[in-house]
Scaffold this motif. Structure first.
Motif, PDB file in Angstrom:
ATOM      1  N   LEU A 123       0.666  -1.262  -0.052  1.00 11.95           N
ATOM      2  CA  LEU A 123       0.048   0.166  -0.276  1.00 11.95           C
ATOM      3  C   LEU A 123       0.992   1.243  -0.013  1.00 11.95           C
ATOM      4  CD1 LEU A 123      -2.577  -1.397   2.607  1.00 11.95           C
ATOM      5  CD2 LEU A 123      -3.036  -1.182   0.390  1.00 11.95           C
ATOM      6  N   GLU A 124       1.079   1.947  -0.939  1.00 15.31           N
ATOM      7  CA  GLU A 124       1.926   3.437  -0.716  1.00 15.31           C
ATOM      8  C   GLU A 124       0.719   4.710  -0.782  1.00 15.31           C
ATOM      9  OE1 GLU A 124       3.572   7.225  -2.064  1.00 15.31           O
ATOM     10  OE2 GLU A 124       0.705   6.809  -3.048  1.00 15.31           O
ATOM     11  N   CYS A 125       0.969   4.616   0.367  1.00  7.49           N
ATOM     12  CA  CYS A 125       0.563   5.747   1.837  1.00  7.49           C
ATOM     13  C   CYS A 125       0.756   6.793   2.036  1.00  7.49           C
ATOM     14  CB  CYS A 125       0.110   5.039   3.341  1.00  7.49           C
ATOM     15  SG  CYS A 125       0.134   3.841   3.369  1.00  7.49           S
ATOM     16  N   GLY A 126       1.350   7.882   0.317  1.00  6.23           N
ATOM     17  CA  GLY A 126       1.484   9.321   0.751  1.00  6.23           C
ATOM     18  C   GLY A 126       0.574   9.901  -0.102  1.00  6.23           C
ATOM     19  N   SER A 127       1.031  10.743  -1.187  1.00 11.36           N
ATOM     20  CA  SER A 127       0.165  12.327  -1.371  1.00 11.36           C
ATOM     21  C   SER A 127       0.415  11.556  -3.022  1.00 11.36           C
ATOM     22  CB  SER A 127       1.270  12.877  -1.560  1.00 11.36           C
ATOM     23  OG  SER A 127       2.695  13.194  -1.518  1.00 11.36           O
ATOM     24  N   THR A 128      -0.177  10.995  -3.798  1.00 10.45           N
ATOM     25  CA  THR A 128      -0.250  10.379  -5.382  1.00 10.45           C
ATOM     26  C   THR A 128      -1.534  10.377  -5.696  1.00 10.45           C
ATOM     27  OG1 THR A 128       1.183   8.346  -4.439  1.00 10.45           O
ATOM     28  CG2 THR A 128       0.380   8.282  -6.756  1.00 10.45           C
ATOM     29  N   THR A 129      -1.742  11.612  -7.356  1.00 11.37           N
ATOM     30  CA  THR A 129      -2.468  11.999  -7.986  1.00 11.37           C
ATOM     31  C   THR A 129      -3.111  10.497  -8.571  1.00 11.37           C
ATOM     32  OG1 THR A 129      -1.730  14.053  -8.138  1.00 11.37           O
ATOM     33  CG2 THR A 129      -3.248  13.102  -9.689  1.00 11.37           C
ATOM     34  N   ALA A 141      -7.082   3.516  -4.128  1.00 15.16           N
ATOM     35  CA  ALA A 141      -8.222   3.426  -3.299  1.00 15.16           C
ATOM     36  C   ALA A 141      -9.490   4.489  -3.776  1.00 15.16           C
ATOM     37  CB  ALA A 141      -7.885   3.643  -1.818  1.00 15.16           C
ATOM     38  N   PRO A 142     -11.017   4.543  -3.618  1.00 15.39           N
ATOM     39  CA  PRO A 142     -11.396   5.124  -3.529  1.00 15.39           C
ATOM     40  C   PRO A 142     -10.885   6.310  -2.965  1.00 15.39           C
ATOM     41  CG  PRO A 142     -12.605   3.536  -2.704  1.00 15.39           C
ATOM     42  CD  PRO A 142     -11.387   3.434  -2.636  1.00 15.39           C
ATOM     43  N   THR A 143     -10.925   7.890  -3.279  1.00 16.69           N
ATOM     44  CA  THR A 143     -10.483   8.528  -3.195  1.00 16.69           C
ATOM     45  C   THR A 143     -10.758   9.683  -1.622  1.00 16.69           C
ATOM     46  OG1 THR A 143     -10.536   9.971  -6.021  1.00 16.69           O
ATOM     47  CG2 THR A 143     -10.144  11.818  -3.365  1.00 16.69           C
ATOM     48  N   THR A 144      -9.016   9.617  -0.661  1.00 15.10           N
ATOM     49  CA  THR A 144      -9.179  10.262   0.420  1.00 15.10           C
ATOM     50  C   THR A 144      -8.768  11.707   0.520  1.00 15.10           C
ATOM     51  OG1 THR A 144      -7.336   9.291   0.635  1.00 15.10           O
ATOM     52  CG2 THR A 144      -9.346   8.533   1.708  1.00 15.10           C
ATOM     53  N   GLU A 246      -6.942  18.247  -8.190  1.00 14.86           N
ATOM     54  CA  GLU A 246      -6.552  16.540  -8.239  1.00 14.86           C
ATOM     55  C   GLU A 246      -6.826  16.065  -7.600  1.00 14.86           C
ATOM     56  OE1 GLU A 246      -2.812  16.525  -9.294  1.00 14.86           O
ATOM     57  OE2 GLU A 246      -2.739  17.037 -11.168  1.00 14.86           O
ATOM     58  N   PRO A 247      -7.579  14.216  -7.588  1.00 15.54           N
ATOM     59  CA  PRO A 247      -7.694  13.165  -6.709  1.00 15.54           C
ATOM     60  C   PRO A 247      -6.854  12.688  -6.455  1.00 15.54           C
ATOM     61  CG  PRO A 247      -8.720  12.118  -8.519  1.00 15.54           C
ATOM     62  CD  PRO A 247      -7.779  14.230  -8.587  1.00 15.54           C
ATOM     63  N   ILE A 248      -6.161  12.416  -4.567  1.00 14.36           N
ATOM     64  CA  ILE A 248      -5.206  11.579  -3.635  1.00 14.36           C
ATOM     65  C   ILE A 248      -5.962  10.485  -3.521  1.00 14.36           C
ATOM     66  CG2 ILE A 248      -3.232  12.368  -2.636  1.00 14.36           C
ATOM     67  CD1 ILE A 248      -3.279  14.306  -4.356  1.00 14.36           C
ATOM     68  N   ALA A 249      -4.961   9.697  -3.183  1.00 15.61           N
ATOM     69  CA  ALA A 249      -5.548   8.657  -2.973  1.00 15.61           C
ATOM     70  C   ALA A 249      -4.611   7.302  -2.498  1.00 15.61           C
ATOM     71  CB  ALA A 249      -6.453   7.691  -4.250  1.00 15.61           C
ATOM     72  N   ILE A 250      -4.252   6.088  -1.856  1.00 20.41           N
ATOM     73  CA  ILE A 250      -4.028   5.349  -1.606  1.00 20.41           C
ATOM     74  C   ILE A 250      -4.087   4.114  -3.065  1.00 20.41           C
ATOM     75  CG2 ILE A 250      -3.606   3.089  -0.200  1.00 20.41           C
ATOM     76  CD1 ILE A 250      -3.887   5.806   1.376  1.00 20.41           C
ATOM     77  N   ASN A 305     -17.635  15.952  -1.701  1.00 22.62           N
ATOM     78  CA  ASN A 305     -18.675  15.804  -2.331  1.00 22.62           C
ATOM     79  C   ASN A 305     -18.231  14.143  -2.132  1.00 22.62           C
ATOM     80  OD1 ASN A 305     -20.048  17.877  -3.212  1.00 22.62           O
ATOM     81  ND2 ASN A 305     -18.990  18.007  -4.788  1.00 22.62           N
ATOM     82  N   VAL A 306     -16.843  13.578  -2.553  1.00 22.41           N
ATOM     83  CA  VAL A 306     -15.909  12.342  -2.103  1.00 22.41           C
ATOM     84  C   VAL A 306     -16.622  11.459  -1.222  1.00 22.41           C
ATOM     85  CG1 VAL A 306     -13.911  10.905  -2.132  1.00 22.41           C
ATOM     86  CG2 VAL A 306     -14.621  13.307  -4.633  1.00 22.41           C
ATOM     87  N   ILE A 307     -16.441  12.023  -0.496  1.00 23.42           N
ATOM     88  CA  ILE A 307     -16.750  11.314   0.781  1.00 23.42           C
ATOM     89  C   ILE A 307     -17.501  11.564   1.292  1.00 23.42           C
ATOM     90  CG2 ILE A 307     -16.701  11.666   3.570  1.00 23.42           C
ATOM     91  CD1 ILE A 307     -14.132  12.979   3.683  1.00 23.42           C
ATOM     92  N   ALA A 308     -19.078  11.555   0.513  1.00 25.67           N
ATOM     93  CA  ALA A 308     -20.557  11.524   0.813  1.00 25.67           C
ATOM     94  C   ALA A 308     -20.942  10.471  -0.730  1.00 25.67           C
ATOM     95  CB  ALA A 308     -21.069  12.888   0.066  1.00 25.67           C
ATOM     96  N   ALA A 309     -19.805  10.413  -1.863  1.00 33.58           N
ATOM     97  CA  ALA A 309     -20.203   9.278  -2.650  1.00 33.58           C
ATOM     98  C   ALA A 309     -18.839   8.614  -3.071  1.00 33.58           C
ATOM     99  CB  ALA A 309     -21.213   9.844  -4.012  1.00 33.58           C
ATOM    100  N   PRO A 310     -18.265   8.128  -2.260  1.00 26.45           N
ATOM    101  CA  PRO A 310     -16.454   7.661  -2.782  1.00 26.45           C
ATOM    102  C   PRO A 310     -16.277   6.540  -3.831  1.00 26.45           C
ATOM    103  CG  PRO A 310     -17.418   6.167  -0.348  1.00 26.45           C
ATOM    104  CD  PRO A 310     -18.682   7.528  -1.539  1.00 26.45           C
ATOM    105  N   ASN A 311     -15.333   7.458  -5.034  1.00 30.41           N
ATOM    106  CA  ASN A 311     -15.300   6.821  -6.267  1.00 30.41           C
ATOM    107  C   ASN A 311     -13.238   7.018  -6.049  1.00 30.41           C
ATOM    108  OD1 ASN A 311     -14.670   9.739  -8.042  1.00 30.41           O
ATOM    109  ND2 ASN A 311     -16.111   9.849  -6.589  1.00 30.41           N
ATOM    110  N   ASP A 312     -13.169   6.362  -7.135  1.00 30.93           N
ATOM    111  CA  ASP A 312     -12.074   6.188  -7.579  1.00 30.93           C
ATOM    112  C   ASP A 312     -11.694   6.539  -8.889  1.00 30.93           C
ATOM    113  OD1 ASP A 312     -13.285   3.823  -9.548  1.00 30.93           O
ATOM    114  OD2 ASP A 312     -11.326   2.143  -8.704  1.00 30.93           O
ATOM    115  N   ASN A 313     -12.160   7.806  -9.500  1.00 30.24           N
ATOM    116  CA  ASN A 313     -12.293   8.200 -10.376  1.00 30.24           C
ATOM    117  C   ASN A 313     -10.855   8.964 -10.808  1.00 30.24           C
ATOM    118  OD1 ASN A 313     -14.701   7.313 -11.225  1.00 30.24           O
ATOM    119  ND2 ASN A 313     -15.889   9.535 -10.674  1.00 30.24           N
ATOM    120  N   PRO A 314     -10.507   9.029 -12.006  1.00 29.57           N
ATOM    121  CA  PRO A 314      -9.272   9.661 -12.401  1.00 29.57           C
ATOM    122  C   PRO A 314      -9.200  11.445 -12.152  1.00 29.57           C
ATOM    123  CG  PRO A 314     -10.095   8.541 -14.118  1.00 29.57           C
ATOM    124  CD  PRO A 314     -10.965   8.356 -12.946  1.00 29.57           C
TER     125      PRO A 314
END
Length: 320
Positions: A123-129, A141-144, A246-250, A305-314
Motif C-alpha cells: 500500500l502506498e500511503c503518500g500523496s499520489t494523484t 483506493a477511493p479518493t481520500t 486532483e484526487p489523491i488516494a492510496i 462530495n467525494v466522501i459523500a459518494a466515494p469513488n476512484d475516478n481519475p
C-alpha cells in the motif's frame, strides 16, 4: 392372464427396489461434510504474499505534510498513514492474523510506482494523484483527499501569478505532474521558466527557502504543511489560481480484485461512518507534530462530495 401376471411382477420388483433404496439410505454411513478449504488455498496476489511472508509493507513519504511525513522521532505519521492502518486492520481480520507485522518503506515521487508494481510495497500511503495514465500501471483506493495544485513563493518576491515566472527558476519534485500542469495551463503557455527539481518535497522547498527557486509548484496541502513547518512561516504565501484539481488516494497493485475490494470497502466504511471526517479534523484542523502547528485548512467542497459518494475516478474526470 399372462400379461397381468407379468405386470404385477414388474410392479412388485420396482417396489422392492424402492424399499431397498430407502433402507440403504437409512443404513449407509452419513457423508462427512466437505472440509473448508484452507485460507491459503483461497488466496492469491497481495493477500497470499502478505500471508506467506507474515508482513504487509506500507510505502510512506517523509515530507508529504500532513498526509504522510516523519515526526520528531522519525516515525511516519499523517492522515493517509492513519487510513492505511485502518486497511491493515481489515487485512488482519480477513487473514485471521492479528499479529501480522507491518513494515514501512520510504518511497519518493520517482520510485513509488515501480516499488508498488514490483511488490516491494503493498500500500502506498503518500500523496499520489490518481490519473488515467497511472491507472494503466496501478490501482487506487477511493479518493481520500482532493488537492489544488498551486505555487508557494516568498512574499518579498512580489510574485502573485504564473505569468510572472518568465526566465525564473521554478522548483518542483522529481516524478510529480506539476511542471506538466504548468506547461499545459493556459497562463503558462509561452512562459519560459527554468525547471529545477528536488528529490523530495522537502528538498524542493529548500530550493525556495535558499533562493535557488522563486516558486515551488505543488499540491496546496503539501505547500501549507511545509510552510507551517519552516523556520519562518510568515515569509511565505501560496498564490495564483489553481493549475489543477486532483484526487489523491492510496495506491496498490493493479489486477488484484480481492485485495482492492478490501481496500475499497474499508475506505467506504470510513467515509460512511464519519471516521474520515474525524481524521481530517485531526490532521488539518488541529495541532499536529512535530511543532504543534494547526494548518487551519477547512475541507473543500470537492472532498466533501467525494466522501459523500466515494469513488476512484481519475483526475481527468474533475472539472478544470
Amino acid at each position: 392372464m399372462l400379461k397381468v401376471s407379468v405386470l404385477a411382477m414388474t410392479l412388485a420388483g420396482l417396489c422392492c427396489q424402492a424399499a431397498y433404496a430407502q433402507d440403504a439410505k437409512k443404513t449407509a454411513p452419513a457423508k462427512a461434510p466437505a472440509a473448508a478449504p484452507a485460507v491459503s488455498e483461497e488466496l492469491f496476489g497481495t493477500l497470499k504474499k502478505v500471508k506467506d511472508s507474515g508482513t504487509i509493507t506500507l510505502g510512506i513519504r517523509e515530507s508529504s505534510f500532513p498526509l504522510s511525513y516523519l515526526d520528531a522521532n522519525q516515525k511516519p505519521v499523517g492522515y493517509h498513514i492513519d487510513v492505511c492502518y485502518k486497511i491493515v486492520d481489515a487485512v488482519k481480520k480477513r487473514l485471521k492474523m492479528p499479529d501480522l507485522k507491518v513494515a514501512e518503506q520510504a518511497v519518493t515521487s520517482q520510485n513509488r510506482i515501480p516499488l508498488t508494481t514490483n511488490g516491494t510495497v503493498d500500500l502506498e500511503c503518500g500523496s499520489t494523484t490518481n490519473n488515467a495514465d497511472r491507472q494503466k500501471q496501478v490501482a487506487f483506493a477511493p479518493t481520500t483527499y482532493v488537492t489544488n495544485v498551486k505555487m508557494a513563493v516568498k512574499k518579498a518576491s512580489g510574485i502573485t501569478d504564473i505569468n510572472q515566472l518568465g526566465g525564473k527558476p521554478v522548483a518542483t519534485t522529481t516524478g510529480t505532474t506539476s511542471v506538466a500542469l504548468m506547461r499545459s495551463n493556459e497562463k503558462g503557455k509561452g512562459i519560459d521558466f527554468k525547471e529545477v527539481y528536488g528529490k523530495d518535497h522537502a528538498d524542493s522547498f529548500l530550493m525556495l527557502e535558499t533562493d535557488r527557486a522563486v516558486a515551488f509548484v505543488m499540491d496546496d496541502n503539501l505547500l501549507l504543511g511545509l510552510i507551517a513547518s519552516s523556520k519562518a512561516p510568515q515569509d511565505y504565501a501560496i498564490v495564483g489560481s489553481p493549475l489543477s484539481v486532483e484526487p489523491i488516494a492510496i495506491m496498490l497493485r493493479k489486477d488484484d480484485p480481492t485485495f482492492k475490494a478490501i481496500v475499497d470497502i474499508t475506505v467506504k466504511d470510513l467515509a460512511k461512518s464519519g471516521e474520515l471526517n474525524k481524521l481530517y479534523t485531526k490532521w488539518f484542523l488541529s495541532p499536529i507534530p512535530p511543532k504543534g502547528v494547526n494548518l487551519n485548512f477547512p475541507m473543500s467542497d470537492a472532498l466533501k462530495n467525494v466522501i459523500a459518494a466515494p469513488n476512484d475516478n481519475p483526475a481527468e474526470s474533475y472539472k478544470r
